[in-house]
Design a protein around this motif. Sequence first.
Motif, mmCIF file in Angstrom:
data_model
loop_
_atom_site.group_PDB
_atom_site.id
_atom_site.type_symbol
_atom_site.label_atom_id
_atom_site.label_comp_id
_atom_site.label_asym_id
_atom_site.label_seq_id
_atom_site.Cartn_x
_atom_site.Cartn_y
_atom_site.Cartn_z
ATOM 1 N N ALA A 135 0.820 -1.214 0.000
ATOM 2 C CA ALA A 135 0.000 0.000 0.000
ATOM 3 C C ALA A 135 0.856 1.267 0.000
ATOM 4 N N GLY A 136 2.034 1.210 0.614
ATOM 5 C CA GLY A 136 2.875 2.395 0.696
ATOM 6 C C GLY A 136 3.275 2.951 -0.655
ATOM 7 N N PRO A 137 3.873 2.148 -1.549
ATOM 8 C CA PRO A 137 4.213 2.676 -2.881
ATOM 9 C C PRO A 137 3.022 3.173 -3.667
ATOM 10 N N ILE A 138 1.881 2.476 -3.575
ATOM 11 C CA ILE A 138 0.680 2.927 -4.282
ATOM 12 C C ILE A 138 0.235 4.283 -3.758
ATOM 13 N N ALA A 139 0.249 4.448 -2.439
ATOM 14 C CA ALA A 139 -0.146 5.723 -1.847
ATOM 15 C C ALA A 139 0.797 6.851 -2.253
ATOM 16 N N ARG A 140 2.092 6.561 -2.331
ATOM 17 C CA ARG A 140 3.054 7.611 -2.702
ATOM 18 C C ARG A 140 2.847 8.053 -4.145
ATOM 19 N N VAL A 141 2.559 7.106 -5.040
ATOM 20 C CA VAL A 141 2.321 7.460 -6.443
ATOM 21 C C VAL A 141 1.057 8.305 -6.574
ATOM 22 N N ILE A 142 -0.014 7.914 -5.890
ATOM 23 C CA ILE A 142 -1.251 8.696 -5.938
ATOM 24 C C ILE A 142 -1.037 10.072 -5.329
ATOM 25 N N HIS A 143 -0.309 10.139 -4.244
ATOM 26 C CA HIS A 143 -0.012 11.429 -3.603
ATOM 27 C C HIS A 143 0.756 12.347 -4.550
ATOM 28 N N SER A 144 1.775 11.798 -5.216
ATOM 29 C CA SER A 144 2.576 12.617 -6.132
ATOM 30 C C SER A 144 1.737 13.123 -7.298
ATOM 31 N N GLY A 145 0.893 12.239 -7.867
ATOM 32 C CA GLY A 145 0.048 12.668 -8.979
ATOM 33 C C GLY A 145 -0.970 13.716 -8.576
ATOM 34 N N LEU A 146 -1.558 13.566 -7.402
ATOM 35 C CA LEU A 146 -2.522 14.560 -6.928
ATOM 36 C C LEU A 146 -1.854 15.899 -6.633
ATOM 37 N N GLU A 147 -0.661 15.855 -6.089
ATOM 38 C CA GLU A 147 0.062 17.102 -5.810
ATOM 39 C C GLU A 147 0.343 17.862 -7.101
ATOM 40 N N ASP A 148 0.729 17.140 -8.149
ATOM 41 C CA ASP A 148 0.966 17.796 -9.437
ATOM 42 C C ASP A 148 -0.330 18.385 -9.999
ATOM 43 N N SER A 149 -1.432 17.667 -9.850
ATOM 44 C CA SER A 149 -2.711 18.179 -10.352
ATOM 45 C C SER A 149 -3.161 19.411 -9.580
ATOM 46 N N ILE A 150 -2.931 19.392 -8.279
ATOM 47 C CA ILE A 150 -3.357 20.537 -7.456
ATOM 48 C C ILE A 150 -2.591 21.803 -7.829
ATOM 49 N N GLN A 151 -1.338 21.649 -8.267
ATOM 50 C CA GLN A 151 -0.535 22.804 -8.661
ATOM 51 C C GLN A 151 -0.683 23.170 -10.134
ATOM 52 N N SER A 152 -1.491 22.413 -10.887
ATOM 53 C CA SER A 152 -1.641 22.673 -12.315
ATOM 54 C C SER A 152 -2.533 23.884 -12.561
ATOM 55 N N PRO A 153 -2.412 24.532 -13.737
ATOM 56 C CA PRO A 153 -3.200 25.743 -14.016
ATOM 57 C C PRO A 153 -4.712 25.519 -14.006
ATOM 58 N N TYR A 154 -5.169 24.366 -14.543
ATOM 59 C CA TYR A 154 -6.617 24.160 -14.605
ATOM 60 C C TYR A 154 -7.220 24.038 -13.209
ATOM 61 N N PHE A 155 -6.479 23.452 -12.284
ATOM 62 C CA PHE A 155 -6.985 23.306 -10.927
ATOM 63 C C PHE A 155 -7.009 24.660 -10.225
ATOM 64 N N LEU A 156 -5.937 25.444 -10.404
ATOM 65 C CA LEU A 156 -5.901 26.770 -9.795
ATOM 66 C C LEU A 156 -6.984 27.671 -10.374
ATOM 67 N N ALA A 157 -7.247 27.525 -11.681
ATOM 68 C CA ALA A 157 -8.312 28.327 -12.297
ATOM 69 C C ALA A 157 -9.683 27.945 -11.746
ATOM 70 N N ALA A 158 -9.882 26.646 -11.546
ATOM 71 C CA ALA A 158 -11.151 26.193 -10.980
ATOM 72 C C ALA A 158 -11.339 26.708 -9.565
ATOM 73 N N ARG A 159 -10.295 26.711 -8.798
ATOM 74 C CA ARG A 159 -10.396 27.234 -7.429
ATOM 75 C C ARG A 159 -10.631 28.738 -7.433
ATOM 76 N N ALA A 160 -9.989 29.427 -8.399
ATOM 77 C CA ALA A 160 -10.181 30.876 -8.478
ATOM 78 C C ALA A 160 -11.614 31.250 -8.852
ATOM 79 N N ARG A 161 -12.303 30.375 -9.549
ATOM 80 C CA ARG A 161 -13.702 30.624 -9.920
ATOM 81 C C ARG A 161 -14.668 30.215 -8.818
ATOM 82 N N GLY A 162 -14.153 29.758 -7.707
ATOM 83 C CA GLY A 162 -15.013 29.442 -6.576
ATOM 84 C C GLY A 162 -15.487 28.013 -6.496
ATOM 85 N N ILE A 163 -14.935 27.124 -7.302
ATOM 86 C CA ILE A 163 -15.335 25.718 -7.235
ATOM 87 C C ILE A 163 -14.732 25.087 -5.980
ATOM 88 N N ARG A 164 -15.571 24.460 -5.194
ATOM 89 C CA ARG A 164 -15.129 23.897 -3.925
ATOM 90 C C ARG A 164 -14.353 22.592 -4.138
#
Length: 315
Positions: free
Chosen positions: A193-222
């Motif tokens: 479970a540890g390696p699987i969790a680390r891969v998912i964590h890394s991918g989610l962190e990259d998505s959270i810092q991506s422009p489309y995610f930041l734009a969605a947050r800036a528009r008020g999407i929860r």
Amino acid sequence: MVPTADRSGPILLIAAARRILEGLLTAWAAVSLTFFSLRLAAGDPVASLLSQGLATSEQAESLRHSLGLDAPLLLQYLRYLGRLIQGNLGVSLYTQRPVSKVILEQLPNTAQLAMQGLLLAILLGLILGLASAWLRNAAGRLAANLAGLSTSLPVAFLGILILWGCRNLYLLGQTTAISPNLLAPLVLGIASAGPIARVIHSGLEDSIQSPYFLAARARGIRRGPRLLWHALRPALPAAVSLLALEAAFLFSGTVVTETVFSRPGLGRLLVSAILQGDFPVAEGLVILAALLYTASHVLSDLIAMILDPRLRRAG
């Protein structure tokens, strides 16, 4: 210009053929390395039969001649490859039974253990990976620490630790809510479970810092389930690839876990075959492991290409 949808089929076929060829070369290298290392390191397997009093000198010589062990090593290797191409794995030196039947008898035990461990690994890996990247509180930090601990703990140490804890609870008169039959799958699930969790964590962190995610947050999407799914999708190809490799590792023989918990299966069979010098059984298990890794590698790459068009173009 040919549309991308029309080109995806041939691209996937070419990528699959390339991965299969690479996998077969890897399997050949693994089998060859096992063949020479067993014979050069362990010596003559018939000598082990003589030392244990399981055969007379005449019987040993007859067995050595029938198995072709009196031939030069290179000739033995070529004959072995010829039998392997025909699907003949040989016979066990100790039981004189076909290696394929010996392996098939132990395969269900390892398959059951591997399936249980894999399901637990998927569940725990998803929970820890999502919580560590998505939650910005103490629970998220705890999940990240647990994922790191799961990755760093050796399987043998984790199994012994769980057995020690259950033993102490038993001596104190306490009963555990975990069935003894689930202790070994629990160890495998936690370790994978540890390696699987680390891969998912890394991918989610990259998505959270991506422009489309930041734009969605800036528009008020929860930060709800819908936004979580869109952030998780880019992390799925890497997670699926790792999951396929973990599955191949579990199915090919859980040597340490089956030894620690004294469970029958391919892992214990491999250990006993190496210690006894039963070369055909050990080589058959290596072939099975190599084929499983090849199949998982091809399958994981194809799934990743289907989920991520960028990998399809690169493949």
